[in-house]
Scaffold this active site. Structure first.
Site, PDB file in Angstrom:
ATOM      1  N   GLU A 501       3.167 -15.484 -62.292  1.00 32.68           N
ATOM      2  CA  GLU A 501       1.923 -16.107 -62.725  1.00 32.68           C
ATOM      3  C   GLU A 501       0.962 -16.230 -61.530  1.00 32.68           C
ATOM      4  OE1 GLU A 501       3.308 -19.804 -64.364  1.00 32.68           O
ATOM      5  OE2 GLU A 501       4.865 -18.750 -65.490  1.00 32.68           O
ATOM      6  N   GLU A 532       8.620 -17.798 -67.768  1.00 31.20           N
ATOM      7  CA  GLU A 532       9.533 -17.820 -66.621  1.00 31.20           C
ATOM      8  C   GLU A 532      10.817 -17.020 -66.843  1.00 31.20           C
ATOM      9  OE1 GLU A 532       6.657 -21.013 -65.937  1.00 31.20           O
ATOM     10  OE2 GLU A 532       7.891 -20.472 -67.680  1.00 31.20           O
ATOM     11  N   GLN A 554       6.325 -20.188 -60.192  1.00 33.78           N
ATOM     12  CA  GLN A 554       5.262 -20.855 -59.440  1.00 33.78           C
ATOM     13  C   GLN A 554       5.721 -22.140 -58.752  1.00 33.78           C
ATOM     14  OE1 GLN A 554       1.159 -22.165 -61.170  1.00 33.78           O
ATOM     15  NE2 GLN A 554       1.073 -19.982 -60.676  1.00 33.78           N
ATOM     16  N   ASP A 557      10.271 -26.644 -60.119  1.00 30.48           N
ATOM     17  CA  ASP A 557      10.573 -27.389 -61.346  1.00 30.48           C
ATOM     18  C   ASP A 557      10.664 -26.457 -62.549  1.00 30.48           C
ATOM     19  OD1 ASP A 557       9.865 -30.434 -60.383  1.00 30.48           O
ATOM     20  OD2 ASP A 557       8.545 -28.959 -59.476  1.00 30.48           O
ATOM     21  N   TYR A 558       9.938 -25.339 -62.493  1.00 29.41           N
ATOM     22  CA  TYR A 558       9.891 -24.435 -63.645  1.00 29.41           C
ATOM     23  C   TYR A 558      11.049 -23.449 -63.658  1.00 29.41           C
ATOM     24  CZ  TYR A 558       5.178 -26.359 -63.767  1.00 29.41           C
ATOM     25  OH  TYR A 558       4.104 -27.209 -63.789  1.00 29.41           O
ATOM     26  N   HIS A 599       5.789 -31.139 -60.268  1.00 28.03           N
ATOM     27  CA  HIS A 599       5.320 -30.346 -59.140  1.00 28.03           C
ATOM     28  C   HIS A 599       5.894 -30.864 -57.822  1.00 28.03           C
ATOM     29  CE1 HIS A 599       2.334 -29.574 -62.286  1.00 28.03           C
ATOM     30  NE2 HIS A 599       2.114 -28.425 -61.682  1.00 28.03           N
TER      31      HIS A 599
END
Length: 810
Positions: A501, A532, A554, A557-558, A599
């Protein structure tokens, strides 16, 4: 939607075939399908008799897979699920001997080249890594990526395998990689059950392939159930191709070609696959073949019977529409074969399958029986010279009397014998002990090896290159160091690609790739959608096909949204193929900084527990990260790189050899020497620890600060334990939750490195709170280790051992 193959003509294009040639093709197909069915039937019986642990088979799917195999070519790829045995037999990528070897968990690469007994049956893979770690010529082989049990989990990988063909076709700089592709003409074949099309990974992969326009051919095996759950509880309209009509491409749009065909109609299936795959291969249009009216004669698996949930009418219909029965009727009605010829084919096939099963079972039993007899002999020999004679003879007798023994029976008997003679010390016992050690080494290789491929191309074997600086090296933002590193590597190696991304046009949100898309083109630095799981799958497929991908998530956390692919598929790949496959994917992400709950993560405990099989890199700054990238981009094993979010704009010197110097994996670094206490930390908290060290010096406390740099592998030179011998005290500072990454580090230092014996005080951990961090600077202060926390924790630990010298602060 184009006219579907349900309306097919029922005729082959046989203009160039004699009748005898045509008859041989069809009868060979039927024989393969019938042998596959017999393998399923015998396999189920072997499970129910206890010879095998579990069985899941492809019965009812045979005819569709025969048709699919006709369209499969050298260089093509399969990423499927555990119903595809007939396809594997028809393409020659597997055979009946290997089928039964896997069913019996035969731990031998020669017998079960897919997994060496590590996966349950019908989990297929071809070996594309040679013993020396080099790649097989994939353009000259039929290729099967390693199956996983999660029935939709392979879909992201399928996307990547297909995307590789697009890059090989469109990027002329890759033409030198002739062992991986012939001008991108390869199709990636995927299979999935109708129930699993309800999963998010299916839809995410489907959408991405349609956007990217890659040669991906998905076959949906639709028998109207997902174990016991009927289609009406799975899919809108009970029909996946109906609800995907919006994916059908139209003039001026991207999308799919969608076909529907009955699973018992041999002629229509052959026509459909020929047409669909030809389009997919030539035009790089993804296709979906929805194969309906399939059956599952034995139910889902050996764990239960489908009579429990299917109606009598449904069972009767399945009997009548069994694909092999329908093919048999068609062959006789079309005068391709007589009933007597069909009977002969079936009789011969039954005997052949039974012979294969017996051969494999007997060979496995013979291997184990040799070990068993030797173990029993050694136990009996020991019994001659010790008081526990009768007990040992009983152990040996019970071992010899084992029905269908396994290696665990052999080793367990030896261990019991050694316990019975724990106070004895003679030659016979030493012989038994030595034999056990040899067997343990063999079994470690059989069952515990190849978490990583461990070849000469491993990043652990990359030659060290020290960092160099010009005398006038300027201070620049950390992100600019990374950018220079990526630029140098993209120039050096044309097989490197990066995507994620915001990676392409703007050069990622923190500018590590800034300007590089303009320089190297949008095939090498590419933006993706917010997806993701398929970003990881896209990278995994590319890595399996000889490219060097950097897949960016990115924020750390993702990773949660891709963890099923990272954990189930990528991390286990080398292990589950016993080194037969590899995917040197670099996953790039960033974390550790407070910007609110999603984040600011440092979920290293989660990562370390779920991603064994990846190198876990936690550089403290961008120079260290660059050195690790230089290593990983020259190696052949997967890794996760976690950059410090708050380090991109901190100033660092630009190395003169920014694309060449290395930071070896697993090598801890002492950032500050000290004498009173060892403090281990990583990533962003190291700056806090080093800042705390200055104030602690004023309080008369000298701390030794160690950066492990990578958490997996961890401190292979035992720097941490050596430090403890000097300081005798230990503090772990970690932004993860209590008992997460800190517990892992404690286990490594105290147990694996034997650091426990050097302690004269209780080891301590300073971690984040158990909840996720709130937004804002105050939330950060009260949630994650602060400068005050580090200073006071170290001071209090010293106070506990010498309260007179270090009185309590408050």
């Amino acid at each position: 939607m184009p006219e579907t193959a349900i309306n097919a003509t029922g005729k082959f294009n046989t203009a160039e075939l004699s009748f005898d040639d045509f008859k041989k093709i069809v009868t060979d197909d039927y024989r393969i399908g019938f042998e596959s069915r017999q393998a399923s039937l015998i396999g189920r019986r072997e499970v129910l008799t206890g010879k095998a642990k579990f069985g899941i088979f492809g019965d009812g799917k045979e005819v569709a897979q025969l048709a699919m195999a006709k369209a499969f070519r050298k260089g093509d790829w399969r990423a499927g699920y555990y119903r595809d045995q007939t396809f594997m037999f028809a393409t020659g990528m597997s055979n009946l001997l290997e089928f039964f070897a896997q069913l019996y968990a035969y731990p031998d690469i020669e017998k079960d080249p897919a997994s060496a007994g590590r996966q349950m049956n019908c989990h297929y893979a071809t070996r594309f890594v040679n013993a020396d770690g080099s790649w097989v010529n994939q353009a000259e082989t039929m290729n099967c990526s390693a199956d996983i049990s999660t029935t939709g989990g392979h879909m992201p990988r399928l996307l990547g395998l297909a995307y590789a063909s697009k890059l090989y076709r469109q990027n002329k700089e890759l033409e030198y990689l002739k062992n991986f592709s012939v001008k991108g003409n390869e199709v990636a074949f995927g299979t999935i059950g109708n129930g699993s099309t309800s999963e998010g990974l299916f839809f995410e992969s489907l959408n991405a392939a349609g956007v990217l326009q890659v040669p991906m051919a998905i076959s949906v095996w639709d028998d109207e159930y997902a174990i016991s759950v009927p289609a009406k509880l799975q899919t809108i309209k009970e029909d996946i191709s109906e609800i995907l009509k919006g994916f059908q491409r139209e003039p001026g749009t991207n999308g799919y070609e969608i076909y529907k065909v009955r699973g018992w109609d041999y002629v229509a299936l052959c026509e459909t696959y020929e047409r669909a795959i030809a389009l997919c291969r030539a035009e790089h249009v993804p296709v979906l073949i929805h194969v309906t009216e399939m059956t599952q004669p034995q139910g889902h698996s050996t764990s239960g019977s489908h009579e429990r949930y299917k109606t009598k009418d449904r069972l009767t219909w399945e009997d009548e529409h069994d694909c092999l029965l329908q093919m048999r009727k068609w062959m006789i009605a079309s005068a391709i074969a007589t009933e007597a010829e069909m009977d002969a084919i079936e009789t011969t096939a039954k005997q052949y399958v039974r012979d294969c099963q017996r051969k494999v079972w007997n060979e496995l039993c013979d291997d184990i029986r040799i070990e068993l007899n030797e173990a029993a002999r050694l136990i009996e020999k020991l019994a001659e010279s010790v008081p526990a004679q009768q007990e040992l003879l009983t152990v040996a007798s019970e071992l010899r009397d084992c029905v269908d023994p396994g290696r665990k029976d052999v080793v367990s008997a030896i261990r019991k014998a050694l316990r019975l003679t724990v106070k004895e010390n003679n030659l016979q016992k030493q012989q038994l002990t030595n034999w056990l050690a040899e067997e343990n080494a063999k079994n470690a290789d059989r069952f515990n090896s190849k978490l990583f491929t461990g070849t000469q191309y491993s990043p652990l074997n990359v030659s060290p290159v020290p960092v160099r600086y010009f005398e006038d090296s300027k201070l620049i933002d950390g992100r600019e160091v990374l950018n220079a590193c990526f630029d140098a590597n993209f120039e050096r190696d044309k097989s490197i690609v990066a995507f994620g991304e915001d990676v392409g046009a703007i050069g990622d949100v923190n500018q590590g790739f800034a300007g590089l898309q303009n320089k190297y083109g949008d095939l090498r630095l590419t933006d993706t959608g917010i997806r993701e799981a398929t970003i990881i799958g896209q990278g995994m497929g590319l890595a399996m096909r000889g490219l060097k991908p950097i897949a960016e998530i990115q924020y750390i956390d993702y990773l949660l949204y891709s963890i099923n692919v990272l954990s189930d598929d990528l991390a286990s790949l080398s292990y589950r193929t016993r080194g037969g496959q590899k995917a040197p994917l670099i996953v790039r992400t960033r974390g550790h900084r407070l910007e609110g709950i999603w984040h600011s993560g440092s979920p290293l405990g989660l990562i370390l527990s779920s991603m064994r099989g990846l190198h876990i890199c936690v550089p403290r700054n961008m120079t260290q990260a660059a050195g690790m990238y230089n290593v990983l981009l020259r190696g052949d094993e997967p890794a996760l790189m976690i950059e410090c979010l708050n380090g991109y704009r901190l100033k660092e010197r630009l190395p003169a050899n920014v694309g060449e110097f290395t930071v070896p994996l697993g090598k801890a670094e002492i950032l500050k020497e000290g004498t009173d206490i060892t403090v281990i930390s990583y990533g962003s908290t190291l700056r806090i620890v080093l800042e705390a060290a200055a104030e602690l010096e004023k309080l008369g406390i000298s701390i030794e600060v160690i950066d492990p740099q990578t958490l997996y592998p961890f401190d292979t030179d035992n720097i941490c334990a050596a430090s403890l011998k000097k300081t005798s005290k230990l503090l772990i500072v970690d932004e993860d939750l209590p008992g997460a990454a800190s517990a892992y580090i404690l286990q490594k230092v105290l147990e694996a490195q034997k650091g426990y014996y050097s302690l004269d005080a209780q080891p301590k951990t300073l971690c984040a709170k158990e909840h996720r961090p709130p937004y804002g600077s105050d939330g950060d202060y009260y949630t994650k280790p602060s400068l005050d926390d580090v200073i006071e924790t170290v001071y209090n630990l010293m106070s506990e051992t010498d309260p007179h010298k270090y009185p309590a602060i408050y």
